[in-house]
Design a protein around this motif. Structure first.
Motif, mmCIF file in Angstrom:
data_model
loop_
_atom_site.group_PDB
_atom_site.id
_atom_site.type_symbol
_atom_site.label_atom_id
_atom_site.label_comp_id
_atom_site.label_asym_id
_atom_site.label_seq_id
_atom_site.Cartn_x
_atom_site.Cartn_y
_atom_site.Cartn_z
ATOM 1 N N GLN A 108 35.243 65.268 61.885
ATOM 2 C CA GLN A 108 36.059 64.783 60.862
ATOM 3 C C GLN A 108 35.371 63.458 60.123
ATOM 4 N N LEU A 109 35.348 62.668 60.866
ATOM 5 C CA LEU A 109 34.817 61.150 60.621
ATOM 6 C C LEU A 109 33.306 61.019 60.111
ATOM 7 N N GLY A 110 32.855 60.160 59.022
ATOM 8 C CA GLY A 110 31.705 60.107 58.655
ATOM 9 C C GLY A 110 31.557 61.219 57.618
ATOM 10 N N ASN A 111 30.409 60.906 56.602
ATOM 11 C CA ASN A 111 29.980 61.969 55.917
ATOM 12 C C ASN A 111 28.602 62.094 55.337
ATOM 13 N N CYS A 112 28.151 63.233 54.916
ATOM 14 C CA CYS A 112 26.827 63.332 54.546
ATOM 15 C C CYS A 112 26.733 64.411 53.066
ATOM 16 N N THR A 113 25.865 64.889 52.919
ATOM 17 C CA THR A 113 25.763 65.870 51.919
ATOM 18 C C THR A 113 24.841 66.792 52.372
ATOM 19 N N ASN A 114 25.175 68.237 52.091
ATOM 20 C CA ASN A 114 24.101 69.217 52.412
ATOM 21 C C ASN A 114 23.087 69.445 51.067
ATOM 22 N N ALA A 115 22.310 70.444 51.413
ATOM 23 C CA ALA A 115 21.149 70.681 50.452
ATOM 24 C C ALA A 115 21.790 71.096 49.121
ATOM 25 N N ALA A 116 22.967 71.697 49.021
ATOM 26 C CA ALA A 116 23.638 71.833 47.670
ATOM 27 C C ALA A 116 24.455 70.617 47.342
ATOM 28 N N PHE B 164 24.478 66.014 61.529
ATOM 29 C CA PHE B 164 23.451 66.170 62.261
ATOM 30 C C PHE B 164 22.584 67.429 62.022
ATOM 31 N N MET B 165 23.334 68.517 62.068
ATOM 32 C CA MET B 165 22.971 69.764 61.774
ATOM 33 C C MET B 165 22.561 70.041 60.347
ATOM 34 N N SER B 166 23.358 69.880 59.435
ATOM 35 C CA SER B 166 23.264 70.174 58.050
ATOM 36 C C SER B 166 23.160 69.224 57.126
ATOM 37 N N GLY B 167 23.214 67.938 57.444
ATOM 38 C CA GLY B 167 22.934 66.972 56.484
ATOM 39 C C GLY B 167 21.606 66.766 55.969
ATOM 40 N N ALA B 168 21.619 66.388 54.436
ATOM 41 C CA ALA B 168 20.306 66.535 53.889
ATOM 42 C C ALA B 168 19.673 65.148 54.261
ATOM 43 N N ALA B 169 18.323 64.891 54.282
ATOM 44 C CA ALA B 169 17.621 63.767 54.818
ATOM 45 C C ALA B 169 17.891 62.636 53.821
ATOM 46 N N GLY B 170 18.030 61.470 54.638
ATOM 47 C CA GLY B 170 18.531 60.431 53.663
ATOM 48 C C GLY B 170 20.082 60.122 53.901
ATOM 49 N N THR B 171 20.906 61.202 54.237
ATOM 50 C CA THR B 171 22.362 61.113 54.148
ATOM 51 C C THR B 171 22.868 61.254 55.593
ATOM 52 N N ASN B 172 22.159 61.666 56.571
ATOM 53 C CA ASN B 172 22.412 61.839 58.050
ATOM 54 C C ASN B 172 21.899 60.873 58.950
ATOM 55 N N ALA B 173 21.221 59.740 58.621
ATOM 56 C CA ALA B 173 20.596 58.672 59.541
ATOM 57 C C ALA B 173 21.513 58.293 60.516
ATOM 58 N N TRP B 174 22.754 58.286 60.114
ATOM 59 C CA TRP B 174 23.954 57.721 61.064
ATOM 60 C C TRP B 174 24.346 58.496 62.342
#
Length: 463
Positions: A249-257, A268-278
């Motif tokens: 639930q907490l924290g966010n990222c974006t996927n390839a789409a 961790f699994m689906s976040g695009a590079a640069g958005t999942n460093a945390w």
């Protein structure tokens, strides 16, 4: 007689209000979570560094379509986790659930928010109200929490209306067929209410708590608190409720789409590079504990068993230790000492917190699709190397695990022999029978099924 009755009544166990309901929700979360291992496998094998452009496909171009198929299949599961949670929670929460429960959850969720979370893919009530209550993104995204809410609504509607009888001219829509209908109506109401409170939710959960997770989640103190509380909740079956917040639930990222995803595991699994460093801060520290530390505790329990019971005890301990090492499923082993030696379990919880704190302090980033076992460690080795800044830190995780394994063995062996703790294989001499050596283990599993709500779930026909 009156006094005896009064005494009996005063000794009657008092239930904490809402506690059993929280246990029901916690247990229902396990059904959708169980779908994550296959998603993680598909996505990792389809990743660029495995079968993709930077991996095997670099040397054999015909592998690239296979990688695309696998990555697309795994990504589809992670992208639709809220819908999966809605269906899984409904089936897991409802008493004597059947197919109509799952159908009701599906219809309820589609009514609530459609099948997507992006501006162009979202639908339902939330999409209709997004322009009024989400000026920044034009999307009302509750993530997995929205799925959990709809799942519980569908389960309650099923329990309440599955035997409803309608007038003869509407009899076709009675019984279980009525459940999806009433769930859709309830989901419309839920959608309106949750749209109204979304500005406050977005500020508190996404911007404040989510921002804290992304900015300070890798702090040693944050890891220590989360790891310790996580283990302390295991004997009560409530740790899944805690886990669902940072993991899904907490924290966010974006996927390839370009769609927004939430949670440590998902990003961790689906976040695009640069958005999942945390990501990884709420998962990495579990690897040393589950792969090495708890097997070390199992070895101590085996060595401290009475000679005549050591063989049977060893068989049980090898089984649960191997399960923990390979899959990260540790509850059967933890239950073996949580109820007969709770002070020792408290030490285990504190050491788990220290492991998360240490891994965060060293900047190690790893993750899992299900739990922190060898399988997930191997599968996610490439992603962990990328996020950790090199292979050295990921390999260091194994050394840390070995050190924790020694610590656990020494601490457990000392405590068990010093205070004569009644761990498996150390039963009283008056216990008899061929299975006496494992009786404490069996008793612990029975106690765990009661304290975590599993026994009640089985009686009520829930998952």
């Amino acid at each position: 007689m009156a006094q005896d009755a009064a005494g009996t009544s005063t000794k009657k166990k008092r239930n904490i209000p809402g506690f059993s309901q929280m246990q029901r929700v916690g247990r229902s979360l396990m059904l959708p979570i169980a779908s994550l291992p296959i998603a993680a496998l598909l996505q990792r094998f389809g990743a660029a560094d495995v079968l993709g452009a930077d991996g095997l496909a670099k040397h054999a171009s015909w592998v690239q379509p296979i990688a695309d198929v696998l990555a697309g299949a795994g990504g589809a599961i992670f992208d639709n986790l809220p819908l999966i949670f809605a269906i899984g929670v409904a089936v897991g929460y409802a008493k004597k659930a059947d197919g109509s429960t799952a159908l009701a959850a599906l219809i309820g969720y589609l009514t609530f928010t459609g099948a997507g979370t992006g501006e162009n893919t979202q639908g339902g009530v939330l999409h209709a109200l997004a322009p009024y209550f989400s000026n920044d993104t034009k999307v009302i995204n509750y993530g997995v929490l929205g799925g959990i809410v709809i799942g519980i609504i569908a389960a309650k509607m099923y329990e309440r209306f599955r035997r409803t009888k309608l007038p003869t001219y509407l009899a076709f829509f009675g019984g279980r067929r009525f459940v999806p209908i009433v769930t859709a109506a309830a989901s419309v109401v839920a959608g309106v209410i949750m749209a109204l409170i979304y500005p406050a939710f977005d500020w508190l959960f996404n911007k404040q708590l989510g921002g804290f997770i992304m900015t300070h989640g890798s702090n040693p103190g944050t890891g220590f608190v989360f790891g310790t509380i996580n283990r302390l909740l295991v004997p009560f079956g409530l740790h899944h409720l805690l886990n669902s917040l940072p993991w899904f639930q907490l924290g966010n990222c974006t996927n390839a789409a370009g769609d927004t995803l939430h949670g440590d595991i998902t990003c961790f699994m689906s976040g695009a590079a640069g958005t999942n460093a945390w990501t990884g801060s709420f998962m990495t520290g579990f690897f040393p504990i589950m792969m090495f530390a708890l097997p070390g505790a199992a070895l101590a329990i085996y060595h401290t068993a009475k000679p005549e019971r050591r063989k049977v005890t060893g068989g049980v301990m090898v089984s649960v230790a191997l399960t923990a090492f390979l899959t990260g499923i540790t509850e059967p082993l933890e239950y073996a000492f949580a109820y007969v030696a709770f002070p020792l379990y408290l030490v285990h919880a504190l050491l788990t917190g220290s492991s998360l704190a240490l891994c965060n302090a060293l900047g190690i980033k790893d993750g899992f699709g299900f739990s922190a076992g060898l399988t997930d460690y191997i599968i996610n080795f490439g992603r962990a190397t990328e996020l950790s800044g090199g292979v050295g830190k990921v390999l260091l995780l194994l050394l840390i695990g070995l050190i924790y394994g020694v610590i656990y063995y020494v601490v457990f062996r000392f405590a068990i022999t010093k205070w004569n703790l009644r761990t498996p294989g150390r039963e009283d001499d008056d216990d008899s029978g061929s299975n006496a050596a494992a009786s404490v283990f069996d008793e612990a599993q029975v106690a765990a099924s009661k304290s975590t709500g599993k026994a009640d779930a089985q009686k009520e026909g829930r998952v």
